[in-house]
Design an enzyme around this catalytic site. Structure first.
Site, PDB file in Angstrom:
ATOM      1  N   LYS A  44     102.887   1.983 -72.352  1.00  0.00           N
ATOM      2  CA  LYS A  44     102.591   2.481 -73.696  1.00  0.00           C
ATOM      3  C   LYS A  44     103.455   3.716 -73.986  1.00  0.00           C
ATOM      4  O   LYS A  44     103.139   4.820 -73.532  1.00  0.00           O
ATOM      5  CB  LYS A  44     101.112   2.819 -73.827  1.00  0.00           C
ATOM      6  CG  LYS A  44     100.202   1.615 -73.541  1.00  0.00           C
ATOM      7  CD  LYS A  44      98.753   1.903 -73.830  1.00  0.00           C
ATOM      8  CE  LYS A  44      97.871   0.736 -73.406  1.00  0.00           C
ATOM      9  NZ  LYS A  44      98.234  -0.519 -74.069  1.00  0.00           N
ATOM     10  N   HIS A 154     113.821   0.455 -62.992  1.00  0.00           N
ATOM     11  CA  HIS A 154     113.896  -0.907 -62.445  1.00  0.00           C
ATOM     12  C   HIS A 154     115.017  -1.758 -63.043  1.00  0.00           C
ATOM     13  O   HIS A 154     115.403  -2.765 -62.442  1.00  0.00           O
ATOM     14  CB  HIS A 154     112.573  -1.643 -62.656  1.00  0.00           C
ATOM     15  CG  HIS A 154     111.427  -1.084 -61.889  1.00  0.00           C
ATOM     16  ND1 HIS A 154     111.467  -0.908 -60.519  1.00  0.00           N
ATOM     17  CD2 HIS A 154     110.189  -0.662 -62.289  1.00  0.00           C
ATOM     18  CE1 HIS A 154     110.314  -0.404 -60.112  1.00  0.00           C
ATOM     19  NE2 HIS A 154     109.527  -0.242 -61.167  1.00  0.00           N
ATOM     20  N   ASP A 189     107.719   7.878 -58.264  1.00  0.00           N
ATOM     21  CA  ASP A 189     106.942   6.792 -58.855  1.00  0.00           C
ATOM     22  C   ASP A 189     106.321   5.980 -57.717  1.00  0.00           C
ATOM     23  O   ASP A 189     106.880   5.921 -56.620  1.00  0.00           O
ATOM     24  CB  ASP A 189     107.916   5.911 -59.658  1.00  0.00           C
ATOM     25  CG  ASP A 189     107.253   4.933 -60.601  1.00  0.00           C
ATOM     26  OD1 ASP A 189     106.622   3.988 -60.094  1.00  0.00           O
ATOM     27  OD2 ASP A 189     107.382   5.080 -61.826  1.00  0.00           O
ATOM     28  N   HIS A 191     106.211   2.873 -57.536  1.00  0.00           N
ATOM     29  CA  HIS A 191     107.062   1.700 -57.319  1.00  0.00           C
ATOM     30  C   HIS A 191     108.440   2.135 -56.833  1.00  0.00           C
ATOM     31  O   HIS A 191     108.967   3.167 -57.259  1.00  0.00           O
ATOM     32  CB  HIS A 191     107.204   0.899 -58.613  1.00  0.00           C
ATOM     33  CG  HIS A 191     105.899   0.404 -59.156  1.00  0.00           C
ATOM     34  ND1 HIS A 191     105.192   1.080 -60.135  1.00  0.00           N
ATOM     35  CD2 HIS A 191     105.166  -0.690 -58.842  1.00  0.00           C
ATOM     36  CE1 HIS A 191     104.085   0.411 -60.411  1.00  0.00           C
ATOM     37  NE2 HIS A 191     104.032  -0.656 -59.642  1.00  0.00           N
ATOM     38  N   ASP A 277     102.419   7.027 -62.081  1.00  0.00           N
ATOM     39  CA  ASP A 277     101.536   5.980 -61.556  1.00  0.00           C
ATOM     40  C   ASP A 277     101.176   6.214 -60.095  1.00  0.00           C
ATOM     41  O   ASP A 277     100.400   5.447 -59.512  1.00  0.00           O
ATOM     42  CB  ASP A 277     102.139   4.587 -61.745  1.00  0.00           C
ATOM     43  CG  ASP A 277     103.597   4.503 -61.347  1.00  0.00           C
ATOM     44  OD1 ASP A 277     104.125   5.475 -60.786  1.00  0.00           O
ATOM     45  OD2 ASP A 277     104.220   3.450 -61.614  1.00  0.00           O
ATOM     46  N   ARG A 283      96.075   2.898 -63.527  1.00  0.00           N
ATOM     47  CA  ARG A 283      95.690   1.517 -63.820  1.00  0.00           C
ATOM     48  C   ARG A 283      96.405   0.510 -62.916  1.00  0.00           C
ATOM     49  O   ARG A 283      95.836  -0.509 -62.535  1.00  0.00           O
ATOM     50  CB  ARG A 283      96.011   1.236 -65.293  1.00  0.00           C
ATOM     51  CG  ARG A 283      95.745  -0.185 -65.755  1.00  0.00           C
ATOM     52  CD  ARG A 283      96.021  -0.296 -67.250  1.00  0.00           C
ATOM     53  NE  ARG A 283      96.024  -1.677 -67.706  1.00  0.00           N
ATOM     54  CZ  ARG A 283      96.320  -2.059 -68.944  1.00  0.00           C
ATOM     55  NH1 ARG A 283      96.623  -1.145 -69.837  1.00  0.00           N
ATOM     56  NH2 ARG A 283      96.313  -3.343 -69.274  1.00  0.00           N
TER      57      ARG A 283
END
Length: 448
Positions: A44, A154, A189, A191, A277, A283
């Site tokens: 978002k 990414h 992050d 990820h 994150d 989430r």
């Protein structure tokens, strides 16, 4: 741009480290919050607008130079991305998707990376802040530059991935390499920063360092044994982590690794991707970091006093991302901020406590001290094999040896009107003192 005054109050302040005489620039375009990935999508862009509103209402804007980035051209994006991919992003819309079925599959656009209204303009916005920020560091107009809309790490050369379309991190690093011999990329992050690692996997001019969840988790890359290739061997550092990573554990690996990187690699500039994150309660995440624990990474990197570009990234619990990035903005400028949140346009999002900091959960930390220690030492052994950096410039006695090499000269001719300001578009690899494809684009408009 209308700037709201900071809110008052006599509540307890949260102390941040002192950063005397630090020049901080901040890039933000109000349009970024208008883009929407689609119903139910976890990414978002509105979170960047929420962050900015908190930054304004805490009064942090007074301690920074605030800019709206000037949009870069599509040609500037092809310094990393393929022409075909950029051309596709320029033309694809929700209305014409049926005409591009083959390309949607080829470029991995459609599910995690959906087509939405204004997609290419959105990419231009967040990428322009990162490239413009890097150019501002190159011109020595700032010590720290912040672009919370960036950090989309990414994206590949010709493929969207993980909610990312244009890899602004890579493009910013390429901009920094015009001046600096070595650039360090750090990714906190949850990820793995796979797109950035892949882009620089075989060069020793960029070191990528990523701390991430590993094992049955997107994108599935970032094994501790992945250390680079050819000239880039030992210049990719990956610290794979398990669920429940907390502040103490994170600091026990982050600080020693980054210290060793600074010692052996000695970068001229740093790009720090601050994906939120990795916070507790995300989430899509499974770490247990507090806002202060996350921000400690920013503080530690800044303690080395190296020109630093701070970017956003992941972060999918809408009420927590602005908390994190606002506090990290305070850390960057050296301001003390109250834990009690000032009134702002999104005040209701932050209830019921309306505080900047949130308690972490009681989830189990699956990262044992033995595992962290063993992996830390394994990576430090890799860093010991990095070729030592010369402490001073080599002087040969020739006049030219005392001058800046042509590739890093910053006096760039303005593009001529006759060629539309794009003389070197056919060769994006031209040296920086010969290029004329975007000097004006990299200059930002001062927001008054």
């Amino acid at each position: 741009m209308n700037v709201l005054p900071s809110a008052g109050g006599n509540t307890e302040t949260t102390s941040t480290p002192s950063t005397s005489s630090r020049r901080v620039s901040y890039f933000y375009d109000a349009e970024v919050g208008n883009y929407h990935y689609g119903q139910g999508h976890p990414m978002k862009p509105h979170r960047v607008r929420m962050t900015h509103n908190l930054v304004v209402n805490y009064g942090l804007y007074k301690k920074m130079d605030v800019f709206r980035p000037r949009l870069i051209s599509p040609t500037a994006m092809t310094r990393f991305h393929s022409d075909d991919y950029i051309n596709f992003l320029k033309v694809i819309t929700p209305d014409n998707m049926s005409d591009y079925t083959r390309q949607l599959q080829r470029f991995n656009v459609g599910e995690d990376c959906p087509v939405f209204d204004g997609l290419f303009e959105f990419c231009q916005l967040y990428t322009s802040g990162s490239i413009g920020g890097a150019a501002r560091l190159n011109d020595d107009n700032a010590d720290v530059v912040i672009n919370w809309s960036g950090g989309l790490h990414h994206a590949k050369k010709a493929e969207a991935s993980g909610f990312c379309y244009i890899n602004d991190c890579v493009l910013a690093i390429l901009e920094l390499l015009k001046k600096h011999e070595r650039v360090l990329y750090i990714d906190i992050d949850i990820h793995h920063g796979d797109g950035v690692e892949e882009a620089f996997y075989s060069t020793n001019r960029v070191m990528t360092v990523s701390f991430h969840k590993f094992g049955e988790f997107f994108p599935g890359t970032g094994d501790v044994l992945d250390i680079g290739y050819a000239e880039g061997k030992n210049y990719a550092i990956n610290f794979p982590l398990n669920d429940g990573m907390d502040d103490e554990s994170y600091k026990s690996v982050f600080n020693p690794i980054i210290s060793k990187v600074m010692e052996h690699f000695a970068p001229g500039a740093v790009v720090l991707q601050c994906g939120a994150d990795s916070l507790s309660g995300d989430r899509l995440g499974c770490f247990n970091l507090s806002v202060k624990g996350h921000a400690e990474c920013v503080n530690f990197v800044r303690s080395f006093n190296i020109p630093t570009l701070i970017l956003g990234g992941g972060g999918y619990t809408l009420r927590n991302v602005p908390r994190c990035w606002t506090y990290e903005t305070a850390v960057a400028v050296g301001a003390d901020v109250k834990d009690e949140m000032p009134f702002n346009d999104y005040y209701e999002y932050f209830g019921p406590d309306y505080s900047l900091h949130l308690p972490v959960s009681n989830m189990e930390n699956l990262n044992s001290k033995e595992y962290l220690s063993r992996t830390r030492e394994q990576l430090i052994d890799v860093l010991r094999q990095v070729e030592p950096v010369p402490g001073t410039q080599i002087q040969t006695g020739q006049v030219e040896s005392a001058l800046a090499p042509r590739g890093v000269a910053m006096e760039i001719d303005e593009p001529s009107k006759a060629d539309g300001g794009n003389a070197s578009a056919s060769n994006p690899d031209q040296r920086s003192d010969e290029r004329s494809d975007g000097r004006k684009e990299h200059q930002a408009e001062m927001v008054g």
